[in-house]
Design a protein around this motif. Sequence first.
Motif, mmCIF file in Angstrom:
data_model
loop_
_atom_site.group_PDB
_atom_site.id
_atom_site.type_symbol
_atom_site.label_atom_id
_atom_site.label_comp_id
_atom_site.label_asym_id
_atom_site.label_seq_id
_atom_site.Cartn_x
_atom_site.Cartn_y
_atom_site.Cartn_z
ATOM 1 N N GLU A 1 47.755 41.645 80.780
ATOM 2 C CA GLU A 1 47.056 40.371 80.750
ATOM 3 C C GLU A 1 47.503 39.450 81.889
ATOM 4 O O GLU A 1 46.677 38.831 82.558
ATOM 5 N N TYR B 1 27.828 40.978 73.274
ATOM 6 C CA TYR B 1 28.740 41.743 72.434
ATOM 7 C C TYR B 1 28.268 41.753 70.980
ATOM 8 O O TYR B 1 28.398 42.760 70.273
ATOM 9 N N TYR C 1 37.130 39.276 66.469
ATOM 10 C CA TYR C 1 37.600 39.145 67.842
ATOM 11 C C TYR C 1 37.929 37.687 68.159
ATOM 12 O O TYR C 1 37.435 36.777 67.505
ATOM 13 N N GLU D 1 40.109 37.544 73.797
ATOM 14 C CA GLU D 1 39.657 38.919 74.030
ATOM 15 C C GLU D 1 38.333 38.938 74.785
ATOM 16 O O GLU D 1 38.102 39.812 75.624
ATOM 17 N N VAL D 2 37.453 38.000 74.483
ATOM 18 C CA VAL D 2 36.183 37.908 75.206
ATOM 19 C C VAL D 2 36.442 37.563 76.670
ATOM 20 O O VAL D 2 35.887 38.184 77.579
ATOM 21 N N GLN E 1 39.161 38.060 78.428
ATOM 22 C CA GLN E 1 39.786 39.199 79.098
ATOM 23 C C GLN E 1 38.751 40.249 79.468
ATOM 24 O O GLN E 1 38.770 40.809 80.571
ATOM 25 N N SER E 2 37.836 40.531 78.540
ATOM 26 C CA SER E 2 36.819 41.548 78.786
ATOM 27 C C SER E 2 35.902 41.146 79.935
ATOM 28 O O SER E 2 35.615 41.958 80.834
ATOM 29 N N ASP F 1 35.597 42.876 83.699
ATOM 30 C CA ASP F 1 34.304 43.325 84.218
ATOM 31 C C ASP F 1 34.014 42.701 85.581
ATOM 32 O O ASP F 1 33.505 43.363 86.488
#
Length: 265
Positions: free
Chosen positions: A139, A165, A181, A185-186, A188-189, A193
Amino acid sequence: TVNPDYAGKPVRFEVKILKVYTQILPEYTDAFVKQYFGYNTIAEFEAELRKSLEDQNEYYKGYYHLSQAWDKLLTSSEVLAYPEAEYKEIYDQYVDTYEQAAANASMTLSEFLELSEEMTESEFYASIDEKVKQAMKDELILYCLAANENISITREEYDAAVASYMVDMGYATEQEFFAKYTQDEVVQSVLFDKLFDYILDNVARKAQENRKTLNYTSTTTFHVYASNMDLLPQFLSKTQNWAVKTGMGLMGMRAMYNYVTSHEE
């Protein structure tokens, strides 16, 4: 068990064939393609199929190269400090998961670990420490790279990602989604990307400046500041500026990507 009446003796089987089936495939025609795949002609169907396969191959090829570069970055990086509160939070989550599993199985933690993981409690706690630090290192490097390359996430991108998502995972409401979630986490995703796309879009151009160069020429310390992004996880918005010491920044990742692609068989 072995039947002594038949053990070691020759056996004769009689088989009666009741039916014989033959597979009859439909003729591969424009009409067949239109009926089952929605294309007007074979040529149109095969052209789209080829494009789909090529796009898929390019994606997996790019993901492979990104993984190679990311692994190189991880091995050449050192976390100078772990946020203590966040470390404890993640550590406790890991431990709680196993304690709940042990309770559900009506076992002590020690019994459960011995049965499911074949390790002692002391070995378990040591392994959790390694897992937490590795997760936090991932992270920290992710956010450091994003800040260093001025890659941010707008509210519109965040909201669009949540909506996407939810559809992909079958959640009807945001409340259901965020019960599973977190915002972190969103973020980071989406960040990963965007870094993925950024590397793939820029590596070919930037790699020409660093042909076959694997490492950055100097060690760089990246600092993460909350002001660099519209959205950041809570622990990065605090006053502390946690640092990651790395031997190669994204420029080094570009060079690594170029090295891998130029040495493919």
